[in-house]
Write a protein that holds these residues in place. Structure first.
Motif, PDB file in Angstrom:
ATOM      1  N   MET A   1      22.146 -10.556 -15.175  1.00  0.00           N
ATOM      2  CA  MET A   1      23.246 -11.347 -14.641  1.00  0.00           C
ATOM      3  C   MET A   1      23.108 -12.791 -15.097  1.00  0.00           C
ATOM      4  O   MET A   1      22.005 -13.316 -15.194  1.00  0.00           O
ATOM      5  CB  MET A   1      23.208 -11.331 -13.110  1.00  0.00           C
ATOM      6  N   ARG A   2      24.269 -13.391 -15.319  1.00  0.00           N
ATOM      7  CA  ARG A   2      24.278 -14.773 -15.788  1.00  0.00           C
ATOM      8  C   ARG A   2      25.577 -15.432 -15.350  1.00  0.00           C
ATOM      9  O   ARG A   2      26.509 -14.767 -14.909  1.00  0.00           O
ATOM     10  CB  ARG A   2      24.179 -14.796 -17.311  1.00  0.00           C
ATOM     11  N   VAL A   3      25.640 -16.750 -15.503  1.00  0.00           N
ATOM     12  CA  VAL A   3      26.890 -17.472 -15.290  1.00  0.00           C
ATOM     13  C   VAL A   3      27.700 -17.297 -16.565  1.00  0.00           C
ATOM     14  O   VAL A   3      27.218 -17.565 -17.662  1.00  0.00           O
ATOM     15  CB  VAL A   3      26.638 -18.962 -14.978  1.00  0.00           C
ATOM     16  N   VAL A   4      28.938 -16.833 -16.429  1.00  0.00           N
ATOM     17  CA  VAL A   4      29.742 -16.457 -17.585  1.00  0.00           C
ATOM     18  C   VAL A   4      30.367 -17.660 -18.281  1.00  0.00           C
ATOM     19  O   VAL A   4      30.428 -17.710 -19.508  1.00  0.00           O
ATOM     20  CB  VAL A   4      30.838 -15.447 -17.166  1.00  0.00           C
ATOM     21  N   SER A   5      30.835 -18.665 -17.513  1.00  0.00           N
ATOM     22  CA  SER A   5      31.549 -19.779 -18.131  1.00  0.00           C
ATOM     23  C   SER A   5      31.403 -21.044 -17.292  1.00  0.00           C
ATOM     24  O   SER A   5      30.950 -21.007 -16.159  1.00  0.00           O
ATOM     25  CB  SER A   5      33.032 -19.402 -18.273  1.00  0.00           C
ATOM     26  N   GLY A   6      31.811 -22.172 -17.882  1.00  0.00           N
ATOM     27  CA  GLY A   6      31.804 -23.437 -17.158  1.00  0.00           C
ATOM     28  C   GLY A   6      30.548 -24.248 -17.368  1.00  0.00           C
ATOM     29  O   GLY A   6      29.793 -24.036 -18.321  1.00  0.00           O
ATOM     30  N   SER A   7      30.297 -25.173 -16.441  1.00  0.00           N
ATOM     31  CA  SER A   7      29.197 -26.131 -16.584  1.00  0.00           C
ATOM     32  C   SER A   7      27.816 -25.482 -16.603  1.00  0.00           C
ATOM     33  O   SER A   7      26.887 -26.024 -17.184  1.00  0.00           O
ATOM     34  CB  SER A   7      29.263 -27.174 -15.465  1.00  0.00           C
ATOM     35  N   ALA A   8      27.664 -24.332 -15.958  1.00  0.00           N
ATOM     36  CA  ALA A   8      26.364 -23.643 -15.919  1.00  0.00           C
ATOM     37  C   ALA A   8      26.358 -22.391 -16.797  1.00  0.00           C
ATOM     38  O   ALA A   8      25.524 -21.507 -16.621  1.00  0.00           O
ATOM     39  CB  ALA A   8      26.017 -23.276 -14.473  1.00  0.00           C
ATOM     40  N   LYS A  29      32.924  -9.758 -12.904  1.00  0.00           N
ATOM     41  CA  LYS A  29      33.039 -11.193 -12.633  1.00  0.00           C
ATOM     42  C   LYS A  29      34.007 -11.853 -13.625  1.00  0.00           C
ATOM     43  O   LYS A  29      34.883 -12.629 -13.240  1.00  0.00           O
ATOM     44  CB  LYS A  29      31.650 -11.856 -12.727  1.00  0.00           C
ATOM     45  N   GLU A  30      33.856 -11.520 -14.897  1.00  0.00           N
ATOM     46  CA  GLU A  30      34.740 -12.071 -15.925  1.00  0.00           C
ATOM     47  C   GLU A  30      36.193 -11.663 -15.663  1.00  0.00           C
ATOM     48  O   GLU A  30      37.113 -12.479 -15.781  1.00  0.00           O
ATOM     49  CB  GLU A  30      34.295 -11.576 -17.306  1.00  0.00           C
ATOM     50  N   ALA A  31      36.400 -10.406 -15.280  1.00  0.00           N
ATOM     51  CA  ALA A  31      37.748  -9.918 -14.994  1.00  0.00           C
ATOM     52  C   ALA A  31      38.349 -10.643 -13.784  1.00  0.00           C
ATOM     53  O   ALA A  31      39.520 -11.041 -13.808  1.00  0.00           O
ATOM     54  CB  ALA A  31      37.717  -8.416 -14.740  1.00  0.00           C
ATOM     55  N   GLU A  58      29.734 -18.967  -9.932  1.00  0.00           N
ATOM     56  CA  GLU A  58      30.675 -18.935 -11.054  1.00  0.00           C
ATOM     57  C   GLU A  58      31.868 -19.846 -10.768  1.00  0.00           C
ATOM     58  O   GLU A  58      32.322 -20.583 -11.650  1.00  0.00           O
ATOM     59  CB  GLU A  58      31.141 -17.493 -11.305  1.00  0.00           C
ATOM     60  N   ALA A  59      32.377 -19.805  -9.522  1.00  0.00           N
ATOM     61  CA  ALA A  59      33.525 -20.650  -9.157  1.00  0.00           C
ATOM     62  C   ALA A  59      33.154 -22.133  -9.238  1.00  0.00           C
ATOM     63  O   ALA A  59      33.938 -22.954  -9.725  1.00  0.00           O
ATOM     64  CB  ALA A  59      34.019 -20.293  -7.757  1.00  0.00           C
ATOM     65  N   LEU A  60      31.954 -22.488  -8.780  1.00  0.00           N
ATOM     66  CA  LEU A  60      31.498 -23.884  -8.885  1.00  0.00           C
ATOM     67  C   LEU A  60      31.356 -24.288 -10.350  1.00  0.00           C
ATOM     68  O   LEU A  60      31.758 -25.385 -10.738  1.00  0.00           O
ATOM     69  CB  LEU A  60      30.162 -24.068  -8.149  1.00  0.00           C
ATOM     70  N   SER A  61      30.784 -23.416 -11.153  1.00  0.00           N
ATOM     71  CA  SER A  61      30.608 -23.694 -12.571  1.00  0.00           C
ATOM     72  C   SER A  61      31.954 -23.921 -13.260  1.00  0.00           C
ATOM     73  O   SER A  61      32.061 -24.710 -14.195  1.00  0.00           O
ATOM     74  CB  SER A  61      29.867 -22.522 -13.242  1.00  0.00           C
ATOM     75  N   ARG A  62      33.000 -23.261 -12.740  1.00  0.00           N
ATOM     76  CA  ARG A  62      34.338 -23.345 -13.333  1.00  0.00           C
ATOM     77  C   ARG A  62      35.219 -24.408 -12.669  1.00  0.00           C
ATOM     78  O   ARG A  62      36.421 -24.431 -12.914  1.00  0.00           O
ATOM     79  CB  ARG A  62      35.019 -21.987 -13.257  1.00  0.00           C
ATOM     80  N   GLY A  63      34.645 -25.270 -11.828  1.00  0.00           N
ATOM     81  CA  GLY A  63      35.395 -26.418 -11.344  1.00  0.00           C
ATOM     82  C   GLY A  63      35.631 -26.540  -9.853  1.00  0.00           C
ATOM     83  O   GLY A  63      36.145 -27.564  -9.395  1.00  0.00           O
ATOM     84  N   MET A  64      35.301 -25.533  -9.054  1.00  0.00           N
ATOM     85  CA  MET A  64      35.412 -25.703  -7.599  1.00  0.00           C
ATOM     86  C   MET A  64      34.426 -26.790  -7.189  1.00  0.00           C
ATOM     87  O   MET A  64      33.345 -26.902  -7.770  1.00  0.00           O
ATOM     88  CB  MET A  64      35.092 -24.392  -6.866  1.00  0.00           C
ATOM     89  N   GLU A  65      34.794 -27.592  -6.189  1.00  0.00           N
ATOM     90  CA  GLU A  65      33.927 -28.720  -5.850  1.00  0.00           C
ATOM     91  C   GLU A  65      32.902 -28.422  -4.766  1.00  0.00           C
ATOM     92  O   GLU A  65      31.885 -29.103  -4.676  1.00  0.00           O
ATOM     93  CB  GLU A  65      34.770 -29.933  -5.458  1.00  0.00           C
ATOM     94  N   HIS A  66      33.144 -27.398  -3.939  1.00  0.00           N
ATOM     95  CA  HIS A  66      32.232 -27.137  -2.826  1.00  0.00           C
ATOM     96  C   HIS A  66      32.276 -25.666  -2.462  1.00  0.00           C
ATOM     97  O   HIS A  66      33.335 -25.043  -2.505  1.00  0.00           O
ATOM     98  CB  HIS A  66      32.630 -27.982  -1.611  1.00  0.00           C
ATOM     99  N   ALA A  67      31.117 -25.105  -2.082  1.00  0.00           N
ATOM    100  CA  ALA A  67      31.044 -23.701  -1.675  1.00  0.00           C
ATOM    101  C   ALA A  67      30.237 -23.559  -0.396  1.00  0.00           C
ATOM    102  O   ALA A  67      29.266 -24.282  -0.173  1.00  0.00           O
ATOM    103  CB  ALA A  67      30.401 -22.864  -2.779  1.00  0.00           C
ATOM    104  N   ASN A  83      19.117 -19.390  -7.115  1.00  0.00           N
ATOM    105  CA  ASN A  83      20.168 -19.377  -8.138  1.00  0.00           C
ATOM    106  C   ASN A  83      20.942 -20.692  -8.162  1.00  0.00           C
ATOM    107  O   ASN A  83      21.306 -21.182  -9.240  1.00  0.00           O
ATOM    108  CB  ASN A  83      21.108 -18.186  -7.925  1.00  0.00           C
ATOM    109  N   LEU A  84      21.195 -21.275  -7.007  1.00  0.00           N
ATOM    110  CA  LEU A  84      21.865 -22.587  -6.967  1.00  0.00           C
ATOM    111  C   LEU A  84      20.998 -23.643  -7.641  1.00  0.00           C
ATOM    112  O   LEU A  84      21.487 -24.476  -8.406  1.00  0.00           O
ATOM    113  CB  LEU A  84      22.188 -22.983  -5.527  1.00  0.00           C
ATOM    114  N   GLN A  85      19.694 -23.591  -7.359  1.00  0.00           N
ATOM    115  CA  GLN A  85      18.762 -24.545  -7.959  1.00  0.00           C
ATOM    116  C   GLN A  85      18.711 -24.365  -9.483  1.00  0.00           C
ATOM    117  O   GLN A  85      18.765 -25.338 -10.241  1.00  0.00           O
ATOM    118  CB  GLN A  85      17.375 -24.341  -7.347  1.00  0.00           C
ATOM    119  N   ALA A  86      18.646 -23.110  -9.940  1.00  0.00           N
ATOM    120  CA  ALA A  86      18.547 -22.816 -11.373  1.00  0.00           C
ATOM    121  C   ALA A  86      19.793 -23.256 -12.145  1.00  0.00           C
ATOM    122  O   ALA A  86      19.715 -23.567 -13.326  1.00  0.00           O
ATOM    123  CB  ALA A  86      18.308 -21.326 -11.586  1.00  0.00           C
ATOM    124  N   THR A  87      20.936 -23.292 -11.461  1.00  0.00           N
ATOM    125  CA  THR A  87      22.185 -23.677 -12.127  1.00  0.00           C
ATOM    126  C   THR A  87      22.524 -25.149 -11.917  1.00  0.00           C
ATOM    127  O   THR A  87      23.526 -25.634 -12.449  1.00  0.00           O
ATOM    128  CB  THR A  87      23.357 -22.814 -11.610  1.00  0.00           C
TER     129      THR A  87
END
Length: 190
Positions: A1-8, A29-31, A58-67, A83-87
């Motif tokens: 598993m990995r972050v698919v897109s965005g900042s991470a 996730k990509e779909a 993934e949502a944070l990596s793609r621009g959401m500001e808070h989770a 996972n949050l720390q690693a990203t």
């Protein structure tokens, strides 16, 4: 598993130890993000039954500001934090070990509102409609908010629930994704 897109993008995500958690595959996730995004200009995301935290990360990596991520399993909570720390996204997230329904009550008391909600309960728990109703009753959804449900493909969710209108369903093997949208200005029953 990995972050698919965005900042991470590309950062690996750890799985929750044991067999109690069913992580969302990268393909699903990509779909999902191609259906609801693919990118965001801010916003708040709620991840109930967060497991690894992969969807909200993934949502944070793609621009959401808070989770806000919740799960009842201590191993899942520890994995989410790793996972949050690693990203590098820890500063944008709150993580709580709590039952989903108690978490909804607590978030409602805090008058929080979300633009995106992920519901991915264990398939044997048949509480999705109940959780959708609680999201509405707690005023936890912003106008136009989307709710993404990951569930057993045998289960059908196609009827409106209060102000939530059914948008789309897609199947990936024994997993299905159903998306609802909070209809702006619609009256909420109950």
């Amino acid at each position: 598993m990995r972050v698919v897109s965005g900042s991470a993008k590309g950062r690996p995500l750890k799985a929750v130890p044991g067999m109690g958690t069913r992580p969302t595959t990268d393909k699903v996730k990509e779909a999902v993000f191609s259906m609801i995004g693919p990118y965001f200009d801010g916003g708040h995301v709620l991840d109930l039954f967060a497991g690894t935290g992969g969807l909200s990360i993934e949502a944070l990596s793609r621009g959401m500001e808070h989770a806000v991520l919740t799960d009842l399993d201590k191993k899942a909570i520890d994995t989410i934090r790793l996972n949050l720390q690693a990203t590098g996204l820890s500063g944008k997230a709150e993580v709580y070990r709590n039952d989903a329904q108690k978490a909804l009550k607590a978030l409602s008391k805090r008058e929080m509102s979300f633009d995106l909600v992920f519901l991915d309960p264990p398939y044997k728990l048949k509480i999705i409609t109940e959780l959708l109703e609680e999201l509405l009753q707690g005023n936890l959804l912003s106008d136009g908010a989307r709710v993404v449900i990951e569930h057993d493909a045998e289960d059908k969710y196609e009827e409106p629930v209060g102000a939530l209108e059914w948008i789309r369903r897609a199947e990936y093997g024994d997993t299905a994704i159903t998306i609802y949208r909070n209809v702006k200005g619609a009256e909420i029953d109950g």
